[in-house]
Scaffold this motif. Structure first.
Motif, PDB file in Angstrom:
ATOM      1  N   ALA A   1       4.197   2.710   2.381  1.00 31.09           N
ATOM      2  CA  ALA A   1       5.158   3.651   1.810  1.00 31.09           C
ATOM      3  C   ALA A   1       4.464   4.973   1.522  1.00 31.09           C
ATOM      4  O   ALA A   1       3.268   5.014   1.232  1.00 31.09           O
ATOM      5  CB  ALA A   1       5.774   3.098   0.523  1.00 31.09           C
ATOM      6  N   VAL A   2       5.245   6.052   1.607  1.00 31.23           N
ATOM      7  CA  VAL A   2       4.755   7.391   1.300  1.00 31.23           C
ATOM      8  C   VAL A   2       5.715   8.029   0.306  1.00 31.23           C
ATOM      9  O   VAL A   2       6.937   7.993   0.490  1.00 31.23           O
ATOM     10  CB  VAL A   2       4.666   8.270   2.564  1.00 31.23           C
ATOM     11  CG1 VAL A   2       4.282   9.702   2.195  1.00 31.23           C
ATOM     12  CG2 VAL A   2       3.670   7.683   3.553  1.00 31.23           C
ATOM     13  N   ILE A   3       5.147   8.610  -0.748  1.00 26.48           N
ATOM     14  CA  ILE A   3       5.926   9.359  -1.732  1.00 26.48           C
ATOM     15  C   ILE A   3       5.506  10.811  -1.660  1.00 26.48           C
ATOM     16  O   ILE A   3       4.332  11.135  -1.881  1.00 26.48           O
ATOM     17  CB  ILE A   3       5.680   8.842  -3.162  1.00 26.48           C
ATOM     18  CG1 ILE A   3       5.908   7.338  -3.263  1.00 26.48           C
ATOM     19  CG2 ILE A   3       6.577   9.589  -4.157  1.00 26.48           C
ATOM     20  CD1 ILE A   3       5.385   6.742  -4.565  1.00 26.48           C
ATOM     21  N   ALA A   4       6.436  11.694  -1.362  1.00 29.06           N
ATOM     22  CA  ALA A   4       6.169  13.129  -1.390  1.00 29.06           C
ATOM     23  C   ALA A   4       6.582  13.668  -2.753  1.00 29.06           C
ATOM     24  O   ALA A   4       7.757  13.618  -3.108  1.00 29.06           O
ATOM     25  CB  ALA A   4       6.933  13.843  -0.280  1.00 29.06           C
ATOM     26  N   ALA A   5       5.616  14.166  -3.511  1.00 25.29           N
ATOM     27  CA  ALA A   5       5.897  14.673  -4.861  1.00 25.29           C
ATOM     28  C   ALA A   5       5.340  16.079  -5.024  1.00 25.29           C
ATOM     29  O   ALA A   5       4.998  16.490  -6.129  1.00 25.29           O
ATOM     30  CB  ALA A   5       5.301  13.737  -5.914  1.00 25.29           C
TER      31      ALA A   5
ATOM     32  N   ASN B   1       0.835  -1.198   0.000  1.00 24.19           N
ATOM     33  CA  ASN B   1       0.000   0.000   0.000  1.00 24.19           C
ATOM     34  C   ASN B   1       0.872   1.251   0.000  1.00 24.19           C
ATOM     35  O   ASN B   1       1.709   1.422   0.894  1.00 24.19           O
ATOM     36  CB  ASN B   1      -0.917   0.011   1.228  1.00 24.19           C
ATOM     37  CG  ASN B   1      -1.840  -1.190   1.267  1.00 24.19           C
ATOM     38  OD1 ASN B   1      -2.275  -1.683   0.229  1.00 24.19           O
ATOM     39  ND2 ASN B   1      -2.135  -1.674   2.462  1.00 24.19           N
ATOM     40  N   VAL B   2       0.667   2.100  -0.991  1.00 20.80           N
ATOM     41  CA  VAL B   2       1.514   3.272  -1.191  1.00 20.80           C
ATOM     42  C   VAL B   2       0.656   4.524  -1.248  1.00 20.80           C
ATOM     43  O   VAL B   2      -0.332   4.580  -1.989  1.00 20.80           O
ATOM     44  CB  VAL B   2       2.331   3.156  -2.501  1.00 20.80           C
ATOM     45  CG1 VAL B   2       3.152   4.416  -2.741  1.00 20.80           C
ATOM     46  CG2 VAL B   2       3.231   1.931  -2.453  1.00 20.80           C
ATOM     47  N   THR B   3       1.041   5.543  -0.481  1.00 17.65           N
ATOM     48  CA  THR B   3       0.368   6.836  -0.529  1.00 17.65           C
ATOM     49  C   THR B   3       1.221   7.812  -1.323  1.00 17.65           C
ATOM     50  O   THR B   3       2.416   7.969  -1.052  1.00 17.65           O
ATOM     51  CB  THR B   3       0.121   7.389   0.882  1.00 17.65           C
ATOM     52  OG1 THR B   3      -0.910   6.623   1.511  1.00 17.65           O
ATOM     53  CG2 THR B   3      -0.323   8.848   0.828  1.00 17.65           C
ATOM     54  N   LEU B   4       0.602   8.471  -2.296  1.00 13.44           N
ATOM     55  CA  LEU B   4       1.257   9.474  -3.123  1.00 13.44           C
ATOM     56  C   LEU B   4       0.684  10.839  -2.779  1.00 13.44           C
ATOM     57  O   LEU B   4      -0.530  11.044  -2.841  1.00 13.44           O
ATOM     58  CB  LEU B   4       1.037   9.156  -4.607  1.00 13.44           C
ATOM     59  CG  LEU B   4       1.503  10.200  -5.628  1.00 13.44           C
ATOM     60  CD1 LEU B   4       3.009  10.424  -5.543  1.00 13.44           C
ATOM     61  CD2 LEU B   4       1.107   9.766  -7.049  1.00 13.44           C
TER      62      LEU B   4
ATOM     63  N   THR C   1      -1.753  11.070  10.364  1.00 15.33           N
ATOM     64  CA  THR C   1      -1.470   9.749  10.948  1.00 15.33           C
ATOM     65  C   THR C   1      -2.626   8.793  10.683  1.00 15.33           C
ATOM     66  O   THR C   1      -2.416   7.626  10.307  1.00 15.33           O
ATOM     67  CB  THR C   1      -1.213   9.871  12.457  1.00 15.33           C
ATOM     68  OG1 THR C   1      -0.076  10.701  12.678  1.00 15.33           O
ATOM     69  CG2 THR C   1      -0.958   8.503  13.081  1.00 15.33           C
ATOM     70  N   LEU C   2      -3.840   9.284  10.858  1.00 17.22           N
ATOM     71  CA  LEU C   2      -5.012   8.450  10.566  1.00 17.22           C
ATOM     72  C   LEU C   2      -5.046   8.064   9.091  1.00 17.22           C
ATOM     73  O   LEU C   2      -5.338   6.919   8.739  1.00 17.22           O
ATOM     74  CB  LEU C   2      -6.291   9.212  10.934  1.00 17.22           C
ATOM     75  CG  LEU C   2      -6.596   9.366  12.421  1.00 17.22           C
ATOM     76  CD1 LEU C   2      -7.805  10.278  12.614  1.00 17.22           C
ATOM     77  CD2 LEU C   2      -6.854   7.998  13.059  1.00 17.22           C
ATOM     78  N   ALA C   3      -4.728   9.024   8.224  1.00 11.90           N
ATOM     79  CA  ALA C   3      -4.770   8.764   6.783  1.00 11.90           C
ATOM     80  C   ALA C   3      -3.707   7.755   6.359  1.00 11.90           C
ATOM     81  O   ALA C   3      -3.907   7.002   5.399  1.00 11.90           O
ATOM     82  CB  ALA C   3      -4.586  10.076   6.023  1.00 11.90           C
ATOM     83  N   LEU C   4      -2.583   7.727   7.057  1.00 14.93           N
ATOM     84  CA  LEU C   4      -1.465   6.867   6.663  1.00 14.93           C
ATOM     85  C   LEU C   4      -1.464   5.517   7.374  1.00 14.93           C
ATOM     86  O   LEU C   4      -0.657   4.646   7.011  1.00 14.93           O
ATOM     87  CB  LEU C   4      -0.138   7.584   6.930  1.00 14.93           C
ATOM     88  CG  LEU C   4       0.124   8.843   6.107  1.00 14.93           C
ATOM     89  CD1 LEU C   4       1.473   9.450   6.471  1.00 14.93           C
ATOM     90  CD2 LEU C   4       0.062   8.557   4.605  1.00 14.93           C
ATOM     91  N   HIS C   5      -2.331   5.338   8.347  1.00 16.58           N
ATOM     92  CA  HIS C   5      -2.357   4.038   9.035  1.00 16.58           C
ATOM     93  C   HIS C   5      -2.752   2.939   8.048  1.00 16.58           C
ATOM     94  O   HIS C   5      -3.740   3.063   7.323  1.00 16.58           O
ATOM     95  CB  HIS C   5      -3.336   4.058  10.205  1.00 16.58           C
ATOM     96  CG  HIS C   5      -3.324   2.779  10.989  1.00 16.58           C
ATOM     97  ND1 HIS C   5      -2.253   2.387  11.771  1.00 16.58           N
ATOM     98  CD2 HIS C   5      -4.239   1.779  11.077  1.00 16.58           C
ATOM     99  CE1 HIS C   5      -2.506   1.218  12.312  1.00 16.58           C
ATOM    100  NE2 HIS C   5      -3.706   0.825  11.903  1.00 16.58           N
ATOM    101  N   GLY C   6      -1.988   1.880   8.026  1.00 17.18           N
ATOM    102  CA  GLY C   6      -2.221   0.785   7.084  1.00 17.18           C
ATOM    103  C   GLY C   6      -1.437   0.917   5.799  1.00 17.18           C
ATOM    104  O   GLY C   6      -1.403  -0.010   4.979  1.00 17.18           O
ATOM    105  N   GLN C   7      -0.795   2.061   5.610  1.00 19.39           N
ATOM    106  CA  GLN C   7       0.046   2.265   4.429  1.00 19.39           C
ATOM    107  C   GLN C   7       1.472   1.778   4.712  1.00 19.39           C
ATOM    108  O   GLN C   7       1.922   1.766   5.864  1.00 19.39           O
ATOM    109  CB  GLN C   7       0.071   3.745   4.050  1.00 19.39           C
ATOM    110  CG  GLN C   7      -1.285   4.298   3.650  1.00 19.39           C
ATOM    111  CD  GLN C   7      -1.828   3.629   2.395  1.00 19.39           C
ATOM    112  OE1 GLN C   7      -1.271   3.746   1.311  1.00 19.39           O
ATOM    113  NE2 GLN C   7      -2.939   2.904   2.555  1.00 19.39           N
TER     114      GLN C   7
END
Length: 328
Positions: free
Chosen positions: A74-78, A9-12, A66-72
Motif C-alpha cells: 500500500a502507498v499513502i500520499a500525504a 507493508n505500507v509506504t508513507l 518503482t524500485l522503492a515500492l517493489h514489495g510494498q
C-alpha cells in the motif's frame, strides 16, 4: 484480478507534514511495517521503531520509485497536491511495482473534488480529480490488482482552529471570528487523528473490508458543526467573549476569487480563503451515499474536548485556558 489480500507493508510519502506526522503515529501502533519514502533533498528525521524503515529515492522518477515500492502492498500520499506530476509519477510507480494493491491519494478534501463549483473556484480540486481518474485507469489496466481509496473529511479542524485557516482568531485582542452568512450552516469537519484512524481502518481490514473500500470515495467527519457553534464552545472554554464579524457568503467568495485570479501578492491567501468558504457551504455529507463512518468503524468526537485539546497544543492556547481555569 479483484480479490483483496491483507496488507502488511505500507509506504508513507509526506511523513513530516501536518497530516503525515499524525498518520505515522497511528500507523506505528498497528502491526503494519511502515516505510517512509522521501526525496534525496529531505532533511527530516524520525525516531527509530522496529516497524519503521526510511527509504530515499535518488530521483522522483517512475524507475526509481518503482524500485522503492517493489514489495510494498500500500502507498499513502500525504504531501500537498500542488505538484500534480509528482503525484501522478508516484501512482504510476505503484502500478509498475507489481506488488502495490492499494493507493490512498492526497485527497483529504475540504469538499468533494468532483464538485464543479469547487473546480471552478480552486484549480487544486481539478488536480485531485486528475489523480483519481489516473488511479481508475491504472486499476483497470492492472486487472484490478491496484485499487485506491480517496478520503474526503472536510477541513482539518484541529489544525485550522488556531492558525487562522478556519477564520477563528482566539489569540486576538479581542478574540474574533470571521463568519460566512448566518453562521448557522453546518459542515463536516475532522481532526487529523480522525483521518488517520480512517486510513488505519482501510489498511488493517480483512479481505472483505478491503473489498468494500476499493476504488471508492469515502466521506467522514469528527462532527457536523456550524461556525456559531464553534465560537460558542471557544467562548465557553476560554471564558472570553468573541467579536463575531458576519459577511455575505457570495460577496466574499466573489471578492476572493477576483484576488486569486489577479495573481501576485495575496493570491495564495485568497485561494486558501476560497477553500475555507467551499468547506463551509458544500461540506455537509451526512446524507451522501459516500458517507462511511460505519464502514470505517469511526465514532464522532466531542467538539468541546477537541477545541480544548487544540488550544492546549499551543503556548498561547495554554495561557488562555490557564486564565479561564480550564487548563488541567
Amino acid at each position: 484480478m479483484s480479490s483483496e489480500t491483507p496488507i502488511k507493508n505500507v509506504t508513507l510519502v509526506g511523513a513530516s507534514g501536518n497530516l503525515g506526522r499524525v498518520l505515522l503515529s497511528h500507523l506505528l501502533k498497528t502491526n503494519l511495517h511502515i516505510t517512509i519514502l522521501q526525496r534525496a533533498s529531505s532533511k527530516s528525521t524520525y525516531p527509530s521503531h522496529p516497524n519503521l524503515t526510511i527509504t530515499t529515492a535518488p530521483s522522483w522518477s517512475v524507475p526509481e520509485l518503482t524500485l522503492a515500492l517493489h514489495g510494498q502492498h500500500a502507498v499513502i500520499a500525504a504531501f500537498p497536491l500542488r505538484d500534480l506530476p509528482a503525484h501522478l509519477t508516484l501512482a504510476a510507480a505503484a502500478y509498475a511495482s507489481g506488488t502495490v494493491t492499494r493507493f490512498i491519494p492526497a485527497d483529504y478534501g475540504s469538499v468533494d473534488a468532483r464538485s464543479k463549483r469547487a473546480q471552478d473556484l480552486v484549480p487544486l480540486f481539478g488536480k485531485k480529480v486528475q489523480v483519481r481518474e489516473t488511479l481508475e485507469m491504472l486499476s483497470e489496466v492492472s486487472g484490478g490488482r491496484l485499487s485506491w481509496t480517496s478520503l474526503v473529511n472536510g477541513h482539518f479542524f484541529d489544525w485550522g482552529l488556531t492558525n487562522g485557516f478556519l477564520h477563528f482568531y482566539p489569540f486576538g485582542q479581542p478574540p474574533r471570528a470571521h463568519i460566512l452568512g448566518s453562521g448557522n450552516e453546518k459542515s463536516s469537519q475532522a481532526t487529523l487523528g480522525q483521518v488517520s484512524k480512517a486510513v488505519v481502518s482501510i489498511l488493517t481490514g480483512d479481505a472483505g473490508h478491503l473489498e468494500k473500500t476499493r476504488n471508492k470515495v469515502l466521506m467522514l467527519q469528527s462532527f457536523l458543526v456550524s461556525q456559531n457553534e464553534v465560537v460558542d464552545v471557544l467562548e465557553k472554554v476560554t471564558g472570553n467573549k468573541y467579536e463575531r464579524q458576519y459577511v455575505d457568503t457570495e460577496e466574499y467568495i466573489n471578492e476572493r476569487k477576483r484576488v486569486a485570479d489577479a495573481g501576485g501578492e495575496g493570491a495564495g491567501e485568497a485561494i486558501e480563503d476560497l477553500v475555507f468558504a467551499l468547506g463551509v457551504v458544500e461540506g455537509d455529507w451526512t446524507n451522501r451515499q459516500e458517507y462511511a463512518m460505519g464502514l470505517l468503524g469511526l465514532e464522532e468526537e466531542d467538539l468541546e474536548a477537541v477545541v480544548r485539546k487544540a488550544l492546549e497544543e499551543t503556548e498561547e492556547g495554554r495561557k488562555l485556558l490557564a486564565g479561564s481555569g480550564n487548563y488541567l
